[in-house]
Design an enzyme around this catalytic site. Sequence first.
Site, PDB file in Angstrom:
ATOM      1  CE1 TYR A  13     -17.305  11.161 -15.618  1.00  0.00           C
ATOM      2  CE2 TYR A  13     -16.848  11.153 -13.273  1.00  0.00           C
ATOM      3  CZ  TYR A  13     -17.161  10.473 -14.434  1.00  0.00           C
ATOM      4  OH  TYR A  13     -17.341   9.124 -14.405  1.00  0.00           O
TER       5      TYR A  13
ATOM      6  NE  ARG B   9      -2.868   0.506   3.361  1.00  0.00           N
ATOM      7  CZ  ARG B   9      -2.122   0.662   4.451  1.00  0.00           C
ATOM      8  NH1 ARG B   9      -1.344   1.729   4.587  1.00  0.00           N
ATOM      9  NH2 ARG B   9      -2.137  -0.242   5.413  1.00  0.00           N
TER      10      ARG B   9
ATOM     11  CG  ASP C  30     -10.740  16.142 -14.483  1.00  0.00           C
ATOM     12  OD1 ASP C  30     -10.026  15.594 -15.349  1.00  0.00           O
ATOM     13  OD2 ASP C  30     -11.779  15.623 -14.017  1.00  0.00           O
TER      14      ASP C  30
ATOM     15  CE  LYS D 299     -13.289   7.907 -18.009  1.00  0.00           C
ATOM     16  NZ  LYS D 299     -13.651   9.144 -17.307  1.00  0.00           N
TER      17      LYS D 299
HETATM   18  C1  LIG Z   1     -14.157   9.532 -16.004  1.00  0.00           C
HETATM   19  C2  LIG Z   1     -13.837  10.868 -15.468  1.00  0.00           C
HETATM   20  C3  LIG Z   1     -13.601  11.059 -14.090  1.00  0.00           C
HETATM   21  C4  LIG Z   1     -13.722   9.937 -13.075  1.00  0.00           C
HETATM   22  O1  LIG Z   1     -12.727   8.970 -13.269  1.00  0.00           O
HETATM   23  P1  LIG Z   1     -12.931   7.406 -12.917  1.00  0.00           P
HETATM   24  O2  LIG Z   1     -11.651   6.813 -13.372  1.00  0.00           O
HETATM   25  O3  LIG Z   1     -14.132   6.939 -13.682  1.00  0.00           O
HETATM   26  O4  LIG Z   1     -13.145   7.322 -11.439  1.00  0.00           O
HETATM   27  C5  LIG Z   1     -13.270  12.337 -13.659  1.00  0.00           C
HETATM   28  N1  LIG Z   1     -13.191  13.379 -14.530  1.00  0.00           N
HETATM   29  C6  LIG Z   1     -13.424  13.229 -15.850  1.00  0.00           C
HETATM   30  C7  LIG Z   1     -13.325  14.418 -16.747  1.00  0.00           C
HETATM   31  C8  LIG Z   1     -13.762  11.978 -16.364  1.00  0.00           C
HETATM   32  O5  LIG Z   1     -14.010  11.845 -17.673  1.00  0.00           O
END
Ligand SMILES: *Cc1c(COP(=O)(O)O)cnc(C)c1O
Length: 380
Positions: free
Chosen positions: A98, A46, A170, A195
Amino acid sequence: MKFNTKTIHGGQKPDKAYGSIMPPVYQTSTFAQSTPGGHKGYAYARSGNPTRHALENAFASIENGTHGLAFSSGLAAIDAVLKLLKCGDEVISTNDLYGGTYRLFTEIYENFGIKFHFIGMENANHIEDYINDNTKLIWVETPTNPMLNIIDIEMTAKIAKKHDVLLAVDNTFATPYLQRPLDLGADIVMHSATKYLGGHSDLVMGALMVKNSDLADRLYFIQNASGAICGPQDSFLALRGIKTLHVRMQRHCENAKAVATYLSKHPKVEYVYWPGFKNHPNHTLASAQMSGFGGMVSFTTKGNNYEAAIRIVEHLKVFTLAESLGGVESLAGHPASMTHASIPKEQRENIGVVDSLIRLSVGIEDEDDLIADLKQALDK
Ligand SMILES: *Cc1c(COP(=O)(O)O)cnc(C)c1O
């Protein structure tokens, strides 16, 4: 080192044991010690794992940070940032956000006494109106989802600095191939590595990158204390994905441009949201802040008919109807019935998520096949 080299070599060294060019998957929970505390840098997985560590170095490198941290999901990474705060603190956030981030802020952290202001940030000066002595964090997502609005990171960073507030961005949609928020003055970059960074729709993961060692220490403490780390196998896959990030993003951008251009000329299409168009409201800022316009395209059809939009996404064959984005394969989504279904109709229409809106994550297939697929679905 330039970006297209960093994706492959940034922070990476051949493994110490046998010189393997990719780090081994250290599938272990613990590490042998010769005497209490006498270990070779890793005591418990961890707190640290060599495969994860190799990925975290790559994360730091591609965003021009000094430290990277890998989490079990994008939301776990956002959760770690929010844990820097305490009861009574205030956060100013983008309003076109999001959905999962919005849910985390409002349904979890508001219960812990943190106050959120969700505001339109297209005019960065507007942010200052919401800053007071309790403001500790500004949360920015750009381009936004699914409307692809662009927020000025450099201007927002200046305001954050002036008031001694942290700025987190983000960067999931743009990726560091197109924009590097730490260079523009942000304190923290966050990714859903699920992503584009992973890029192959085969893992769920989050990332944080920073350029300040005090902040890195505080976030590492939270990562270890809260425990939302990712495993070694996923770390290996993400590292492998990052090595082709630049070539994938180049093709995503080219294909998205071709798709957006095709859609903009289609008689059944009402409006195409893509920051590369001159008539996009934030086109000038997008051109200055980003080195390309990304792989996401949203569009509406004439008549704004809910059933017609459902029929289009059901008839697509090369595009798969699915949540998520950023993989090599093209995906289509209908926000009003999928990602944004939980938001009341009037509220979602205020930000532009109307019944006929379709969001495309344009993959890296041949553009002719993508356009032919859209043509046959729109003609139905
Ligand atoms: C998918 C996404 C998230 C969340 O991420 P996860 O890996 O699904 O927890 C946060 N911000 C954006 C812009 C996203 O597309």
